[in-house]
Design an enzyme around this catalytic site. Structure first.
Site, PDB file in Angstrom:
ATOM      1  N   ILE A  96       5.169  -3.468   0.252  1.00 29.87           N
ATOM      2  CA  ILE A  96       5.843  -2.563   1.183  1.00 29.87           C
ATOM      3  C   ILE A  96       4.878  -1.582   1.854  1.00 29.87           C
ATOM      4  O   ILE A  96       5.205  -0.991   2.876  1.00 29.87           O
ATOM      5  CB  ILE A  96       6.966  -1.784   0.483  1.00 29.87           C
ATOM      6  CG1 ILE A  96       6.417  -0.957  -0.690  1.00 29.87           C
ATOM      7  CG2 ILE A  96       8.055  -2.745  -0.014  1.00 29.87           C
ATOM      8  CD1 ILE A  96       7.422  -0.062  -1.361  1.00 29.87           C
ATOM      9  N   LYS A  97       3.693  -1.364   1.263  1.00 32.58           N
ATOM     10  CA  LYS A  97       2.618  -0.507   1.821  1.00 32.58           C
ATOM     11  C   LYS A  97       3.144   0.828   2.328  1.00 32.58           C
ATOM     12  O   LYS A  97       2.806   1.271   3.426  1.00 32.58           O
ATOM     13  CB  LYS A  97       1.864  -1.243   2.919  1.00 32.58           C
ATOM     14  CG  LYS A  97       1.125  -2.496   2.440  1.00 32.58           C
ATOM     15  CD  LYS A  97       0.283  -3.090   3.555  1.00 32.58           C
ATOM     16  CE  LYS A  97      -0.433  -4.340   3.089  1.00 32.58           C
ATOM     17  NZ  LYS A  97       0.487  -5.503   2.940  1.00 32.58           N
ATOM     18  N   ARG A  98       3.913   1.514   1.515  1.00 28.40           N
ATOM     19  CA  ARG A  98       4.483   2.786   1.923  1.00 28.40           C
ATOM     20  C   ARG A  98       3.449   3.910   1.905  1.00 28.40           C
ATOM     21  O   ARG A  98       2.500   3.893   1.124  1.00 28.40           O
ATOM     22  CB  ARG A  98       5.657   3.164   1.019  1.00 28.40           C
ATOM     23  CG  ARG A  98       6.855   2.212   1.108  1.00 28.40           C
ATOM     24  CD  ARG A  98       7.447   2.192   2.519  1.00 28.40           C
ATOM     25  NE  ARG A  98       8.738   1.534   2.546  1.00 28.40           N
ATOM     26  CZ  ARG A  98       8.979   0.335   3.056  1.00 28.40           C
ATOM     27  NH1 ARG A  98       7.990  -0.355   3.575  1.00 28.40           N
ATOM     28  NH2 ARG A  98      10.188  -0.180   3.047  1.00 28.40           N
TER      29      ARG A  98
END
Length: 286
Positions: A96-98
């Site tokens: 998700i690379k938040r």
């Protein structure tokens, strides 16, 4: 600790991480013609990949963008796939690379470590600041893990990550800070529930990164469609092949397209792609 469980899977199976980048264009016609909804098509595609490879694969990674693009139907397939992996006692990464301020990060952590979208690991982007990582660490104290971007394989990595500051590249500043934090979240093994994402295409820095972060477990994208060198991959994995997991997505899930009978023998060619990947990285000639 989740990292100990993952390390056990790597030891018992392999270092392979299969990326379920499940775009409709990657799915065999035999599956698309069998189901009416996008949700059912994507979920059953994922299910068949998992079923034919789970004895060889340590972990599965779902890139959420490929599900979000199909709206609610895609996210329902995402939810069902994560649940299916959990029900089969398999390990998942939500890619998700938040990255956001702490109050928002706290909400993201709850969304992806609990409830409908619960995964075992998630990916994070630290380049907005280390404080954006902190809300996730309450979960890494328990039985969840994070893979934080260190050095990526895209061309634009040089724009920020590789800039030199105070005598070293930005990604080393980030890695050194996170390495200190990671020591607080070590399992029974020497590795931490906080791991790094390192593009396996980064040949020049491979040995330096591996030696500098000896007790960090790596998620290594770039093998397959980005043509990462198998020798570079081995450097990151260490001599015992347990220093990380190697992700491959399209090369595995679309391998069937290379064969005339691929559509009807989809599982066979998916499994063969995993076996070939293991042999290639290990340097086994069969």
């Amino acid at each position: 600790m989740i990292i100990d469980r993952l390390l056990k899977e790597v030891g018992n199976k392999s270092f392979v991480c299969v990326g379920l980048d499940s775009d409709l264009i990657h799915i065999p016609e035999s599956i698309k013609s069998k189901y009416e909804s996008v949700e059912d098509i994507i979920f059953n595609f994922n299910k068949r990949i998992i079923d034919c490879s789970s004895d060889l694969v340590a972990i599965y990674k779902l890139q959420i963008a490929y599900y979000e693009k199909y709206g609610i139907s895609g996210l329902m397939a995402y939810k069902r796939t994560l649940k299916y992996l959990k029900d089969k006692n398999l390990i998942s990464i939500a890619d998700i690379k938040r990255s956001d301020i702490q109050s928002t990060a706290k909400a993201y952590a709850k969304a992806h470590f609990e409830g409908d979208f619960e995964a075992d690991f998630i990916t994070l982007n630290p380049y907005m600041g280390i404080d954006t990582i902190l809300p996730y660490l309450e979960y890494t104290k328990k039985d969840k893990g994070v893979f934080v971007l260190l050095l990526t394989s895209n061309e634009g990595a040089k724009d920020i990550e590789c800039l030199n500051s105070e005598g070293k590249e930005i990604f080393y500043h980030v890695g050194d800070k996170l390495d200190k934090i990671a020591k607080e979240f070590k399992g029974e093994s020497k590795y931490s529930n906080i791991g790094f994402v390192v593009g396996a295409t980064n040949d020049k820095e491979a040995m330096k990164i591996r030696n500098r972060y000896e007790n960090i477990f790596f998620l290594l994208p770039g093998y397959g469609s980005q043509n990462a060198n198998s020798n570079t991959v081995k450097t990151y994995l260490k001599d015992d092949y347990t220093g990380g997991i190697v992700n491959s997505s399209r090369k595995i899930i679309t391998n069937y397209k290379n064969y005339e009978d691929g559509d009807i023998n989809f599982e066979k060619y998916t499994r063969e792609a995993v076996i070939d990947m293991i042999a290639d990285i290990r340097g086994i000639n069969e």
